[in-house]
Design an enzyme around this catalytic site. Structure first.
Site, PDB file in Angstrom:
ATOM      1  N   HIS A 227       2.012  30.097  13.364  1.00 23.88           N
ATOM      2  CA  HIS A 227       3.345  30.366  13.909  1.00 23.88           C
ATOM      3  C   HIS A 227       4.212  29.112  13.828  1.00 23.88           C
ATOM      4  O   HIS A 227       5.395  29.181  13.441  1.00 23.88           O
ATOM      5  CB  HIS A 227       3.218  30.834  15.362  1.00 23.88           C
ATOM      6  CG  HIS A 227       4.524  30.912  16.104  1.00 23.88           C
ATOM      7  ND1 HIS A 227       5.232  32.078  16.248  1.00 23.88           N
ATOM      8  CD2 HIS A 227       5.237  29.950  16.749  1.00 23.88           C
ATOM      9  CE1 HIS A 227       6.325  31.841  16.940  1.00 23.88           C
ATOM     10  NE2 HIS A 227       6.360  30.552  17.261  1.00 23.88           N
ATOM     11  N   GLU A 228       3.652  27.964  14.194  1.00 28.03           N
ATOM     12  CA  GLU A 228       4.428  26.725  14.149  1.00 28.03           C
ATOM     13  C   GLU A 228       4.761  26.325  12.713  1.00 28.03           C
ATOM     14  O   GLU A 228       5.853  25.822  12.437  1.00 28.03           O
ATOM     15  CB  GLU A 228       3.668  25.602  14.859  1.00 28.03           C
ATOM     16  CG  GLU A 228       3.367  25.862  16.324  1.00 28.03           C
ATOM     17  CD  GLU A 228       4.618  26.217  17.125  1.00 28.03           C
ATOM     18  OE1 GLU A 228       5.720  25.755  16.756  1.00 28.03           O
ATOM     19  OE2 GLU A 228       4.513  26.969  18.107  1.00 28.03           O
TER      20      GLU A 228
ATOM     21  N   GLU B 244      11.897  33.806  17.067  1.00 26.79           N
ATOM     22  CA  GLU B 244      10.485  33.830  17.458  1.00 26.79           C
ATOM     23  C   GLU B 244       9.768  35.020  16.824  1.00 26.79           C
ATOM     24  O   GLU B 244       8.621  34.907  16.388  1.00 26.79           O
ATOM     25  CB  GLU B 244      10.365  33.880  18.981  1.00 26.79           C
ATOM     26  CG  GLU B 244      10.770  32.599  19.683  1.00 26.79           C
ATOM     27  CD  GLU B 244       9.931  31.412  19.249  1.00 26.79           C
ATOM     28  OE1 GLU B 244       8.701  31.554  19.059  1.00 26.79           O
ATOM     29  OE2 GLU B 244      10.515  30.324  19.087  1.00 26.79           O
TER      30      GLU B 244
ATOM     31  N   HIS C 202       7.835  28.123  11.604  1.00 23.63           N
ATOM     32  CA  HIS C 202       9.085  27.486  12.019  1.00 23.63           C
ATOM     33  C   HIS C 202       9.466  26.364  11.049  1.00 23.63           C
ATOM     34  O   HIS C 202      10.638  26.188  10.714  1.00 23.63           O
ATOM     35  CB  HIS C 202       8.949  26.921  13.433  1.00 23.63           C
ATOM     36  CG  HIS C 202       9.142  27.928  14.515  1.00 23.63           C
ATOM     37  ND1 HIS C 202      10.261  28.729  14.594  1.00 23.63           N
ATOM     38  CD2 HIS C 202       8.361  28.247  15.584  1.00 23.63           C
ATOM     39  CE1 HIS C 202      10.168  29.511  15.671  1.00 23.63           C
ATOM     40  NE2 HIS C 202       9.025  29.239  16.274  1.00 23.63           N
TER      41      HIS C 202
END
Length: 304
Positions: free
Chosen positions: A128-129, A199, A132
């Protein structure tokens, strides 16, 4: 780039408004000069500042070989260079990414997360990071955290000046009331800049990077339950950085819930499980913590 420009323009306007209330047109001019310098600093150095703000410690392959190899493999799957890896000695399970470009990306994970999760769940969170970083969200996140913190400091200064307004030309009663509004206003700007849709996009891309949406869904469930009873003092002291984390690190003791920067965790989990064709997953109760399967560097003396 357009979102970043709009954000910087909005925060600069807030700086000038505070300056005007403190010192009239001269104060607004000084605030504009300060804001221009802060914008330049935030663009080039906000990532390092945020990492220092949360006492993140760099991790080498020798210090955490299992974690390092995992991040390296996930970065390769995402088509990204290996990001700088950091560990934060914080009991609240959480993680965030920063860096103004993929070439300068960094991922920081709390030791509370490493203590709580399985290898697959950690992989989902890290993916997930990395999403980003891949989407270049991290520049906007770091710039927002830096400038929101600076506005909070300027607002506090303004309130002190208001208390001395009668003797030193402070903003007076009306100006003091307006200054009291600027703190929530800064948080509102953060909320507008960091959309909740971002998100969801990072969740979907992270699921593709790690290869299994359920890994991230399980990780989010554990993060939501695991943060209960763990107050992140650094995040509470710097609420402008809350939007950077994978879940909201704030306890909600003040007015934080009015400016939530994250969508509901249950909805995020449901969307991830829908990617697998499965039914929405309920957040499980927290499991008893055992020994961590990860090797993290010992906490270092920051004064050494």
């Amino acid at each position: 780039m357009l979102r970043t420009f709009i954000l910087l323009a909005g925060l600069t306007a807030v700086f000038m408004a505070v300056g005007y209330m403190l010192g009239g047109s001269g104060g607004a001019t000084i605030a504009l000069v300060i804001a221009a310098g802060m914008n330049l600093f935030a663009w080039w150095g906000s990532d390092r500042m945020v990492l220092r703000m949360h006492n993140a410690q760099p991790v080498t392959p020798a210090e955490a070989p299992q974690l390092y190899r995992m991040v390296e493999g996930l970065a390769a799957r995402a088509g990204l260079p290996m990001p700088a890896l950091y560990v934060i000695h914080e009991d609240q399970p959480n993680a965030f990414a920063t860096g103004r470009s993929p070439a300068r990306g960094a991922v920081a994970v709390n030791t509370g997360l490493l203590d709580l999760m399985t290898e697959q769940e950690v992989a989902g969170v890290v993916a997930h990071e990395l999403a980003h970083i891949k989407h270049r969200d991290t520049l906007l996140m770091a710039v927002t955290a830096t400038l929101a913190g600076a506005i909070g400091f300027l607002t506090q200064f303004g309130m002190i000046a208001r208390g001395r307004g009668d003797q030193r030309g402070g903003p007076g009663l009306i100006g003091g009331i307006l200054l009291m509004i600027l703190g929530p206003m800064a948080a509102g700007l953060v909320q507008m800049a960091i959309s909740r849709a971002r998100e969801f996009e990072a969740d979907a891309e992270g699921a593709r990077i790690c290869g299994n949406p359920a890994w991230l869904a399980n990780g989010l469930a554990k993060l939501e339950r695991g943060k209960a009873g763990h107050v992140n003092e650094t995040a509470e002291a710097n609420p402008g950085s809350a939007h950077m984390f994978i879940i909201n690190p704030l306890s909600g003791l003040r007015l934080d819930r009015l400016f939530a920067t994250h969508p509901p965790t249950e909805e995020r989990i449901a969307r991830l499980m829908a990617m697998t064709g499965g039914a929405p997953m309920a957040i499980p109760p927290p499991a008893a913590q055992g020994s961590s399967p990860w090797t993290a560097p010992a906490k270092r003396n920051p004064w050494a």
